[in-house]
Design an enzyme around this catalytic site. Structure first.
Site, PDB file in Angstrom:
ATOM      1  N   LYS A 196       3.769 -15.314   2.637  1.00 16.29           N
ATOM      2  CA  LYS A 196       3.684 -16.048   1.369  1.00 16.29           C
ATOM      3  C   LYS A 196       5.128 -16.292   0.921  1.00 16.29           C
ATOM      4  O   LYS A 196       5.547 -15.890  -0.174  1.00 16.29           O
ATOM      5  CB  LYS A 196       2.877 -15.203   0.360  1.00 16.29           C
ATOM      6  CG  LYS A 196       2.542 -15.906  -0.938  1.00 16.29           C
ATOM      7  CD  LYS A 196       1.480 -16.990  -0.791  1.00 16.29           C
ATOM      8  CE  LYS A 196       1.266 -17.694  -2.125  1.00 16.29           C
ATOM      9  NZ  LYS A 196       0.463 -18.918  -1.997  1.00 16.29           N
ATOM     10  N   ASP A 209      -5.062  -6.833   6.046  1.00 20.51           N
ATOM     11  CA  ASP A 209      -6.279  -6.133   5.649  1.00 20.51           C
ATOM     12  C   ASP A 209      -7.374  -7.152   5.332  1.00 20.51           C
ATOM     13  O   ASP A 209      -8.515  -7.066   5.796  1.00 20.51           O
ATOM     14  CB  ASP A 209      -5.963  -5.272   4.414  1.00 20.51           C
ATOM     15  CG  ASP A 209      -7.077  -4.304   4.072  1.00 20.51           C
ATOM     16  OD1 ASP A 209      -8.056  -4.231   4.831  1.00 20.51           O
ATOM     17  OD2 ASP A 209      -6.974  -3.625   3.032  1.00 20.51           O
ATOM     18  N   TYR A 247       0.826  -1.217   0.000  1.00 23.09           N
ATOM     19  CA  TYR A 247       0.000   0.000   0.000  1.00 23.09           C
ATOM     20  C   TYR A 247       0.859   1.265   0.000  1.00 23.09           C
ATOM     21  O   TYR A 247       0.366   2.355  -0.282  1.00 23.09           O
ATOM     22  CB  TYR A 247      -0.938   0.045   1.214  1.00 23.09           C
ATOM     23  CG  TYR A 247      -2.003  -1.034   1.223  1.00 23.09           C
ATOM     24  CD1 TYR A 247      -2.223  -1.844   0.116  1.00 23.09           C
ATOM     25  CD2 TYR A 247      -2.802  -1.238   2.333  1.00 23.09           C
ATOM     26  CE1 TYR A 247      -3.193  -2.825   0.131  1.00 23.09           C
ATOM     27  CE2 TYR A 247      -3.775  -2.217   2.354  1.00 23.09           C
ATOM     28  CZ  TYR A 247      -3.963  -3.013   1.249  1.00 23.09           C
ATOM     29  OH  TYR A 247      -4.931  -3.990   1.260  1.00 23.09           O
ATOM     30  N   ASP A 299      -2.595 -18.223   2.131  1.00 19.47           N
ATOM     31  CA  ASP A 299      -3.725 -18.937   1.512  1.00 19.47           C
ATOM     32  C   ASP A 299      -4.263 -20.017   2.455  1.00 19.47           C
ATOM     33  O   ASP A 299      -5.483 -20.204   2.604  1.00 19.47           O
ATOM     34  CB  ASP A 299      -3.353 -19.512   0.138  1.00 19.47           C
ATOM     35  CG  ASP A 299      -1.949 -20.082   0.084  1.00 19.47           C
ATOM     36  OD1 ASP A 299      -1.172 -19.854   1.037  1.00 19.47           O
ATOM     37  OD2 ASP A 299      -1.614 -20.777  -0.886  1.00 19.47           O
ATOM     38  N   ASP A 347     -10.665  -8.630   7.997  1.00 22.40           N
ATOM     39  CA  ASP A 347     -12.071  -8.518   7.588  1.00 22.40           C
ATOM     40  C   ASP A 347     -12.744  -9.879   7.595  1.00 22.40           C
ATOM     41  O   ASP A 347     -13.898 -10.020   8.009  1.00 22.40           O
ATOM     42  CB  ASP A 347     -12.180  -7.881   6.192  1.00 22.40           C
ATOM     43  CG  ASP A 347     -12.412  -6.378   6.289  1.00 22.40           C
ATOM     44  OD1 ASP A 347     -12.097  -5.806   7.357  1.00 22.40           O
ATOM     45  OD2 ASP A 347     -12.900  -5.775   5.315  1.00 22.40           O
TER      46      ASP A 347
END
Ligand code: NAD
Length: 357
Positions: free
Chosen positions: A189, A246, A139, A222, A250
């Protein structure tokens, strides 16, 4: 202790007013003096000052011991062609105050478990503290767009992390684990991303050198997306970088069955932390006096614990909320059919009355 209140827009002012009354009651019961200053942020600040984060708000925040935010935004300021948006004020305050760690507890409440999209036997007992890196990664990395002669375009965004950025947020997470069940999971990852491989090396070294008492493991993002809904009770503290955090927070926020109960904290190395409910400004119910104030009240409890180091006072708020819920009191978003729905102020009055040493 100076607390800056940023009520914001929509239901923000309604829920922060209630949280302020709870804090004042905590002050009376525990002999603490909290000084409050209310400042504009978000849409109302755009209306009055042309800026979602006016200079005077930022100055007040910098000199505060902690900051409690309601919510910002609403349809009035949704024009995509507008010069600025309410959310820009939030992003800027996080950056200006160096708030690099976002803490989001995901906890189930027994009375709500049947409202969760997951079955009771999977989700009951979930108690996770997510720690998301907030000021780095994709970001904030370099990004760009190239237009080609044939009319097509290429865009790129880069995920960048330094040793220092990783160490400081992992320390926040590991310290949190020390005060909990002493388990830390780092999500990355590393099978694909170079930035994740650095996270893995730095975290493994830090945990070995500074936190040998904490049980530590790593999970690929994942796989974590699956584990979070198949065995959420397996996790204690979870730390991860900005983008993964992020998305996962959620996903996690769905587990308890209502957003109206979930607080969040953003903290830096020094200076004030920023505490807020995870819900937005709920324009559909703003001004009706029916918003659930508990997420903001629980954010105030996090503020006492993490910024003001008042653990006993924070626990008193948590206990008051638990007691009021255990007695069966509900706001509209929590009430099942047939149950009486309390308004924002009524719920606040009950929590205020339940605060004790
Ligand atoms: P929202 O969280 O405001 O509302 C979603 C739904 O949940 C609505 O039906 C609302 O009535 C309900 N709800 C939310 N909080 C509640 C509470 N405390 N008590 C009872 N019901 C509650 O999300 P949205 O509708 O997507 O966004 C509305 C505005 O809020 C948008 O402008 C958005 O950009 C902004 N927003 C701000 C923040 C923030 O300030 N941190 C976060 C999310 C969204």
């Amino acid at each position: 202790m100076k607390i800056v209140l940023l009520p914001g827009d929509g239901i923000g002012p309604e829920v922060t007013a209630v949280a302020q009354r709870v804090l004042e009651r905590v002050g009376e019961v525990f002999g603490r003096t909290f000084e409050f200053e209310s400042c504009p942020i978000g849409g109302n600040a755009i209306d009055d000052f042309g800026d979602p984060l006016p200079e005077q708000t930022l100055t007040a925040c910098r000199s505060a011991d902690a900051i409690l935010l309601g919510a910002v935004g609403g349809p009035k300021w949704d024009d995509p062609n507008a010069k600025t948006r309410p959310e820009a004020g939030l992003l800027r305050i996080r950056k200006e105050l160096g708030l690099f760690a976002n803490l989001r507890p995901i906890q189930t409440f027994d009375f709500l478990v049947d409202s969760s999209p997951l079955r009771r036997e999977i989700v009951a007992g979930t108690d996770i503290m997510f720690v998301r890196e907030l000021t780095g990664g994709i970001y904030f990395g370099e990004s760009g767009l190239t237009k080609h002669d044939d009319g097509s375009e290429t865009a790129w965004s880069t995920m960048t992390y330094s040793t220092h950025e990783i160490e400081r947020v992992v320390r926040v997470a590991a310290d949190a684990a020390r005060g909990r069940r002493k388990k830390l999971t780092m999500v990355d990852k590393a099978n694909v991303l170079e930035a994740s491989r650095l996270w893995r090396r730095v975290t493994a070294r830090l945990m070995k050198e500074e936190y040998p008492d904490i049980e530590y493991d790593v999970v690929l993002v994942d796989a974590m997306a699956m584990h979070l809904i198949s065995r959420p009770t397996a996790f204690d503290v979870v730390v991860t970088e900005n983008l993964f955090g992020d998305i996962l927070t959620d996903e996690g926020s769905m587990l308890p069955g209502s957003m109206g109960m979930l607080p969040s904290a953003s903290i830096g190395s020094d200076g004030p932390g920023l505490f807020e409910p995870i819900h937005g400004s709920a324009p559909d119910i703003a001004g009706k006096g029916i918003a659930n104030p508990l997420a903001t009240i629980l954010a105030a409890a996090m503020m006492l614990k993490y910024s003001l180091k008042l653990n006993e006072e924070a626990a008193a708020i948590q206990k008051a909320v638990d007691d009021v819920l255990a007695q069966g009191h509900r706001t509209g978003d929590l009430a099942r059919s047939g149950e009486k729905a309390l308004g924002t102020k009524e719920m606040g009055d009950l929590v205020v009355a339940a605060i004790s040493k």
